[in-house]
Design a protein around this motif. Structure first.
Motif, PDB file in Angstrom:
ATOM      1  N   ARG A  88       0.841  -1.209   0.000  1.00 48.53           N
ATOM      2  CA  ARG A  88       0.000   0.000   0.000  1.00 48.53           C
ATOM      3  C   ARG A  88       0.870   1.250   0.000  1.00 48.53           C
ATOM      4  O   ARG A  88       1.831   1.354   0.753  1.00 48.53           O
ATOM      5  CB  ARG A  88      -0.912   0.010   1.224  1.00 48.53           C
ATOM      6  N   ASP A  93       0.312   5.638  -0.314  1.00 47.97           N
ATOM      7  CA  ASP A  93      -0.607   6.775  -0.350  1.00 47.97           C
ATOM      8  C   ASP A  93       0.065   7.949  -1.041  1.00 47.97           C
ATOM      9  O   ASP A  93       1.290   8.116  -0.957  1.00 47.97           O
ATOM     10  CB  ASP A  93      -0.999   7.194   1.073  1.00 47.97           C
ATOM     11  N   VAL A 128      -4.458   9.900  -3.643  1.00 50.33           N
ATOM     12  CA  VAL A 128      -4.491   8.634  -4.361  1.00 50.33           C
ATOM     13  C   VAL A 128      -4.020   7.539  -3.418  1.00 50.33           C
ATOM     14  O   VAL A 128      -3.073   7.725  -2.662  1.00 50.33           O
ATOM     15  CB  VAL A 128      -3.635   8.683  -5.659  1.00 50.33           C
ATOM     16  N   ASP A 188      -2.687   0.206  -4.388  1.00 50.00           N
ATOM     17  CA  ASP A 188      -2.507  -1.167  -3.929  1.00 50.00           C
ATOM     18  C   ASP A 188      -1.645  -1.825  -5.002  1.00 50.00           C
ATOM     19  O   ASP A 188      -2.093  -1.988  -6.135  1.00 50.00           O
ATOM     20  CB  ASP A 188      -3.858  -1.866  -3.779  1.00 50.00           C
ATOM     21  N   ASP A 240      -2.693  -0.526  -8.715  1.00 51.28           N
ATOM     22  CA  ASP A 240      -4.120  -0.191  -8.719  1.00 51.28           C
ATOM     23  C   ASP A 240      -4.287   1.133  -7.976  1.00 51.28           C
ATOM     24  O   ASP A 240      -4.106   1.203  -6.763  1.00 51.28           O
ATOM     25  CB  ASP A 240      -4.880  -1.326  -8.031  1.00 51.28           C
ATOM     26  N   GLU A 241      -4.629   2.202  -8.712  1.00 57.48           N
ATOM     27  CA  GLU A 241      -4.705   3.553  -8.160  1.00 57.48           C
ATOM     28  C   GLU A 241      -6.159   4.005  -8.013  1.00 57.48           C
ATOM     29  O   GLU A 241      -6.912   3.941  -8.975  1.00 57.48           O
ATOM     30  CB  GLU A 241      -3.985   4.546  -9.079  1.00 57.48           C
ATOM     31  N   ASP A 242      -6.515   4.499  -6.830  1.00 59.51           N
ATOM     32  CA  ASP A 242      -7.835   5.097  -6.579  1.00 59.51           C
ATOM     33  C   ASP A 242      -7.638   6.571  -6.243  1.00 59.51           C
ATOM     34  O   ASP A 242      -7.090   6.908  -5.193  1.00 59.51           O
ATOM     35  CB  ASP A 242      -8.553   4.389  -5.434  1.00 59.51           C
ATOM     36  N   THR A 269      -9.107  10.472  -5.521  1.00 58.51           N
ATOM     37  CA  THR A 269     -10.215  11.298  -5.060  1.00 58.51           C
ATOM     38  C   THR A 269      -9.779  12.747  -5.246  1.00 58.51           C
ATOM     39  O   THR A 269      -8.770  13.178  -4.683  1.00 58.51           O
ATOM     40  CB  THR A 269     -10.548  11.036  -3.580  1.00 58.51           C
ATOM     41  N   LYS A 292     -14.097  10.936  -8.509  1.00 57.83           N
ATOM     42  CA  LYS A 292     -13.207   9.805  -8.241  1.00 57.83           C
ATOM     43  C   LYS A 292     -12.789   9.184  -9.569  1.00 57.83           C
ATOM     44  O   LYS A 292     -13.491   9.291 -10.557  1.00 57.83           O
ATOM     45  CB  LYS A 292     -13.913   8.769  -7.377  1.00 57.83           C
ATOM     46  N   GLN A 293     -11.639   8.535  -9.539  1.00 56.41           N
ATOM     47  CA  GLN A 293     -11.119   7.888 -10.740  1.00 56.41           C
ATOM     48  C   GLN A 293     -10.279   6.694 -10.314  1.00 56.41           C
ATOM     49  O   GLN A 293      -9.633   6.720  -9.264  1.00 56.41           O
ATOM     50  CB  GLN A 293     -10.245   8.871 -11.531  1.00 56.41           C
ATOM     51  N   ARG A 294     -10.301   5.678 -11.142  1.00 54.31           N
ATOM     52  CA  ARG A 294      -9.462   4.506 -10.886  1.00 54.31           C
ATOM     53  C   ARG A 294      -8.621   4.233 -12.128  1.00 54.31           C
ATOM     54  O   ARG A 294      -9.120   4.262 -13.254  1.00 54.31           O
ATOM     55  CB  ARG A 294     -10.330   3.296 -10.572  1.00 54.31           C
ATOM     56  N   ARG A 295      -7.339   3.982 -11.911  1.00 54.53           N
ATOM     57  CA  ARG A 295      -6.430   3.620 -12.997  1.00 54.53           C
ATOM     58  C   ARG A 295      -5.653   2.389 -12.539  1.00 54.53           C
ATOM     59  O   ARG A 295      -5.098   2.383 -11.454  1.00 54.53           O
ATOM     60  CB  ARG A 295      -5.462   4.759 -13.315  1.00 54.53           C
TER      61      ARG A 295
END
Length: 175
Positions: free
Chosen positions: A41, A43, A61, A64, A75-77, A79, A85-88
């Motif tokens: 993890r 951040d 962001v 994981d 795996d990026e989340d 805000t 929100k976006q996930r890449r």
């Protein structure tokens, strides 16, 4: 004579604008191993500034990350400060000589990276949604670890060679 002076001045100006080479950081410490840093993890906190330096958007962001040998998934989340929100999801592969390649759904083609010493440089084209349209923008992404936990990242964004702005990020690995 005036023309020659003008040409020399233009050449000097262009030389001053040249980007550094990643190899210039070969002796810098701590060495950045993408597989070691982006594992588990992580951040991040960042912002996007336009070409005038005005802060346009802030974000956090959470990553994981996991690796299986030379194959990794980041795996990026995201805000953003406006609540979106976006996930890449990056799929990254380490090659020989400190090179990396990667793919993500909003990356056009393949990203290419080169690591040397304490630096990793990524280059890729991002499909960026802008006011109902999609722009293909070039990303010139530089990563530098401060220590084993903190990494700083600066990305210059351009389109047709015109500088649009910068993304500045700080990452911290979770214990």
């Amino acid at each position: 004579m005036k023309r020659r002076t003008a040409m020399l001045a233009a050449a000097a100006l262009l030389a001053g604008c040249a980007a550094p080479e990643v190899s210039e950081y070969a002796r810098e410490q701590p060495v950045l191993d993408m597989r070691a840093y982006f594992n588990g993890r992580v951040d991040g906190w960042g912002l996007f500034t336009d070409r005038s330096g005005k802060v346009v958007k802030r974000f956090t962001v959470a990553l994981d990350c996991r690796w299986n040998g030379d194959e990794g998934v980041l795996d990026e989340d995201f805000t953003y400060s406006d609540g979106t929100k976006q996930r890449r999801i990056w799929r990254v592969r380490k090659l020989a000589d400190g090179r990396y390649v990667g793919r993500a759904d909003d990356v056009v083609g393949e990203a290419s990276g080169q690591a040397s010493g304490n630096t990793l440089r990524w280059n890729y084209t991002l499909a960026l949604p802008v006011q109902g349209r999609t722009w293909h923008v070039q990303m010139d992404d530089w990563m530098h670890p401060v220590d084993s936990e903190v990494l700083l990242n600066r990305t210059a964004m351009s389109k047709f060679g015109v500088h649009l702005g910068d993304v500045t990020l700080s990452f911290r690995r979770r214990p």
